[in-house]
Design a protein around this motif. Structure first.
Motif, PDB file in Angstrom:
ATOM      1  N   ALA A 134       0.835  -1.202   0.000  1.00 20.08           N
ATOM      2  CA  ALA A 134       0.000   0.000   0.000  1.00 20.08           C
ATOM      3  C   ALA A 134       0.869   1.251   0.000  1.00 20.08           C
ATOM      4  O   ALA A 134       0.554   2.242  -0.682  1.00 20.08           O
ATOM      5  N   ARG A 193       2.273   1.716  -3.479  1.00 19.60           N
ATOM      6  CA  ARG A 193       1.207   2.201  -4.366  1.00 19.60           C
ATOM      7  C   ARG A 193       0.967   3.694  -4.131  1.00 19.60           C
ATOM      8  O   ARG A 193       0.883   4.469  -5.081  1.00 19.60           O
ATOM      9  N   ASP A 194       0.876   4.102  -2.863  1.00 23.07           N
ATOM     10  CA  ASP A 194       0.647   5.505  -2.552  1.00 23.07           C
ATOM     11  C   ASP A 194       1.789   6.381  -3.047  1.00 23.07           C
ATOM     12  O   ASP A 194       1.582   7.500  -3.550  1.00 23.07           O
ATOM     13  N   GLN A 195       3.022   5.875  -2.924  1.00 26.60           N
ATOM     14  CA  GLN A 195       4.194   6.624  -3.371  1.00 26.60           C
ATOM     15  C   GLN A 195       4.169   6.806  -4.884  1.00 26.60           C
ATOM     16  O   GLN A 195       4.430   7.895  -5.393  1.00 26.60           O
ATOM     17  N   GLU A 239       1.508   6.750  -6.822  1.00 30.22           N
ATOM     18  CA  GLU A 239       0.386   7.655  -7.153  1.00 30.22           C
ATOM     19  C   GLU A 239       0.786   9.089  -6.915  1.00 30.22           C
ATOM     20  O   GLU A 239       0.419  10.000  -7.675  1.00 30.22           O
TER      21      GLU A 239
END
Length: 166
Positions: A155, A158-160, A162
Protein backbone atom coordinates in the motif's frame (compact mmCIF):
# COMPACT_ATOMS: atom_id res chain seq x y z
CA UNK A 1 5.16 -60.86 47.33
CA UNK A 2 6.69 -62.94 44.55
CA UNK A 3 5.50 -62.45 41.00
CA UNK A 4 5.29 -65.45 38.72
CA UNK A 5 7.48 -65.54 35.61
CA UNK A 6 4.46 -65.35 33.29
CA UNK A 7 3.23 -62.24 35.11
CA UNK A 8 6.68 -60.64 34.87
CA UNK A 9 6.78 -61.32 31.13
CA UNK A 10 3.32 -59.78 30.75
CA UNK A 11 4.35 -56.67 32.70
CA UNK A 12 7.53 -56.25 30.63
CA UNK A 13 5.59 -56.69 27.37
CA UNK A 14 2.90 -54.20 28.46
CA UNK A 15 5.41 -51.53 29.52
CA UNK A 16 7.49 -52.14 26.38
CA UNK A 17 4.42 -51.52 24.19
CA UNK A 18 3.65 -48.34 26.13
CA UNK A 19 7.26 -47.20 25.69
CA UNK A 20 7.32 -47.90 21.95
CA UNK A 21 4.20 -45.81 21.36
CA UNK A 22 5.13 -42.95 23.70
CA UNK A 23 6.48 -39.55 22.68
CA UNK A 24 8.33 -38.92 25.95
CA UNK A 25 8.76 -40.39 29.43
CA UNK A 26 9.19 -38.87 32.89
CA UNK A 27 10.41 -40.80 35.94
CA UNK A 28 9.57 -39.81 39.51
CA UNK A 29 9.75 -41.03 43.09
CA UNK A 30 6.31 -40.98 44.72
CA UNK A 31 7.32 -42.16 48.21
CA UNK A 32 5.29 -40.40 50.87
CA UNK A 33 2.47 -39.29 48.59
CA UNK A 34 -1.00 -40.13 49.91
CA UNK A 35 -3.25 -42.62 48.17
CA UNK A 36 -5.84 -39.92 47.52
CA UNK A 37 -3.24 -37.70 45.86
CA UNK A 38 -1.99 -40.60 43.71
CA UNK A 39 -5.57 -41.39 42.68
CA UNK A 40 -5.98 -37.78 41.64
CA UNK A 41 -2.70 -37.93 39.69
CA UNK A 42 -3.82 -41.09 37.88
CA UNK A 43 -7.17 -39.46 36.97
CA UNK A 44 -5.41 -36.35 35.64
CA UNK A 45 -2.98 -38.58 33.72
CA UNK A 46 -5.80 -40.42 31.96
CA UNK A 47 -7.35 -37.09 30.93
CA UNK A 48 -3.98 -35.82 29.62
CA UNK A 49 -3.19 -38.98 27.62
CA UNK A 50 -0.40 -40.09 29.96
CA UNK A 51 0.18 -43.74 30.88
CA UNK A 52 1.40 -44.13 34.48
CA UNK A 53 3.08 -47.29 35.70
CA UNK A 54 4.82 -48.38 38.90
CA UNK A 55 7.04 -51.32 38.01
CA UNK A 56 9.97 -53.02 39.66
CA UNK A 57 13.24 -51.52 38.50
CA UNK A 58 14.63 -54.75 37.04
CA UNK A 59 11.45 -55.25 35.03
CA UNK A 60 11.50 -51.61 33.95
CA UNK A 61 15.07 -51.95 32.66
CA UNK A 62 14.04 -54.96 30.58
CA UNK A 63 10.90 -53.21 29.35
CA UNK A 64 12.73 -50.16 28.00
CA UNK A 65 15.54 -52.22 26.46
CA UNK A 66 15.77 -51.42 22.77
CA UNK A 67 13.58 -48.31 23.03
CA UNK A 68 14.46 -44.64 23.09
CA UNK A 69 14.00 -44.68 26.88
CA UNK A 70 16.96 -46.96 27.55
CA UNK A 71 18.87 -43.82 28.58
CA UNK A 72 16.76 -43.77 31.78
CA UNK A 73 18.23 -47.03 33.13
CA UNK A 74 20.45 -45.22 35.66
CA UNK A 75 17.48 -43.52 37.37
CA UNK A 76 15.58 -46.76 37.92
CA UNK A 77 16.55 -46.97 41.59
CA UNK A 78 14.24 -46.97 44.57
CA UNK A 79 10.49 -46.61 44.09
CA UNK A 80 9.89 -45.63 40.48
CA UNK A 81 6.82 -44.12 38.87
CA UNK A 82 7.04 -43.61 35.12
CA UNK A 83 4.72 -41.58 32.94
CA UNK A 84 4.62 -42.08 29.19
CA UNK A 85 3.18 -39.20 27.13
CA UNK A 86 1.05 -40.61 24.34
CA UNK A 87 -0.58 -37.56 22.74
CA UNK A 88 1.83 -34.68 23.41
CA UNK A 89 5.53 -34.87 24.35
CA UNK A 90 5.19 -32.41 27.23
CA UNK A 91 2.05 -33.87 28.80
CA UNK A 92 3.74 -36.07 31.43
CA UNK A 93 6.31 -33.41 32.26
CA UNK A 94 3.60 -30.78 32.77
CA UNK A 95 1.51 -33.20 34.81
CA UNK A 96 4.39 -34.22 37.08
CA UNK A 97 5.63 -30.64 37.47
CA UNK A 98 2.18 -29.40 38.54
CA UNK A 99 1.74 -32.35 40.88
CA UNK A 100 5.15 -31.73 42.48
CA UNK A 101 4.10 -28.17 43.35
CA UNK A 102 1.36 -29.45 45.66
CA UNK A 103 3.18 -32.58 46.92
CA UNK A 104 6.50 -31.94 48.63
CA UNK A 105 7.23 -35.69 48.86
CA UNK A 106 6.95 -36.13 45.07
CA UNK A 107 10.36 -35.96 43.39
CA UNK A 108 10.95 -35.89 39.64
CA UNK A 109 14.06 -37.91 38.83
CA UNK A 110 14.55 -37.48 35.07
CA UNK A 111 12.91 -37.51 31.67
CA UNK A 112 13.64 -38.71 28.16
CA UNK A 113 12.59 -37.22 24.84
CA UNK A 114 13.62 -38.63 21.44
CA UNK A 115 16.34 -40.74 23.05
CA UNK A 116 17.86 -37.81 24.94
CA UNK A 117 18.24 -37.91 28.71
CA UNK A 118 16.93 -34.85 30.57
CA UNK A 119 17.87 -34.37 34.22
CA UNK A 120 15.20 -33.26 36.69
CA UNK A 121 16.49 -29.69 36.47
CA UNK A 122 15.80 -29.73 32.70
CA UNK A 123 12.17 -30.86 32.99
CA UNK A 124 11.01 -27.40 31.92
CA UNK A 125 12.27 -28.13 28.41
CA UNK A 126 9.48 -30.68 28.02
CA UNK A 127 6.92 -29.01 30.27
CA UNK A 128 6.96 -25.77 28.28
CA UNK A 129 6.56 -27.33 24.84
CA UNK A 130 3.42 -25.91 23.26
CA UNK A 131 0.54 -28.25 22.55
CA UNK A 132 -0.53 -28.79 18.95
CA UNK A 133 -3.27 -26.15 19.19
CA UNK A 134 -0.91 -23.65 20.84
CA UNK A 135 1.72 -24.22 18.15
CA UNK A 136 -0.83 -23.71 15.36
CA UNK A 137 -2.04 -20.53 17.07
CA UNK A 138 1.53 -19.21 17.33
CA UNK A 139 2.20 -20.05 13.69
CA UNK A 140 -0.99 -18.33 12.55
CA UNK A 141 -0.14 -15.16 14.51
CA UNK A 142 3.32 -15.06 12.88
CA UNK A 143 1.81 -15.57 9.42
CA UNK A 144 -0.81 -12.90 10.09
CA UNK A 145 1.84 -10.42 11.24
CA UNK A 146 4.03 -11.00 8.18
CA UNK A 147 1.07 -10.85 5.81
CA UNK A 148 -0.27 -7.59 7.24
CA UNK A 149 3.22 -6.02 7.10
CA UNK A 150 3.52 -7.10 3.46
CA UNK A 151 0.13 -5.56 2.62
CA UNK A 152 1.08 -2.30 4.36
CA UNK A 153 4.33 -2.20 2.36
CA UNK A 154 2.47 -2.75 -0.93
CA UNK A 155 0.00 0.00 0.00
CA UNK A 156 2.87 2.39 0.79
CA UNK A 157 4.54 1.65 -2.58
CA UNK A 158 1.21 2.20 -4.37
CA UNK A 159 0.65 5.51 -2.55
CA UNK A 160 4.19 6.62 -3.37
CA UNK A 161 3.76 5.83 -7.07
CA UNK A 162 0.39 7.66 -7.15
CA UNK A 163 2.00 10.69 -5.52
CA UNK A 164 4.82 10.69 -8.09
CA UNK A 165 2.36 10.35 -10.98
CA UNK A 166 0.26 13.28 -9.81
Amino acid sequence: MAIKLEDKKAIVAEVNEAAKGALSAVVADARGVSVAAMTSLRRDAREAGVTLRVVRNTLMRRAVEGTQYECLNDVFTGPTLIGFSNEHPGAAARLFKEFAKSQSAFEIKAAAFEGNFLAASQIDILATLPTYDEAISQLMSVIQGVTSKFVRTLAAVRDQKEAEAA
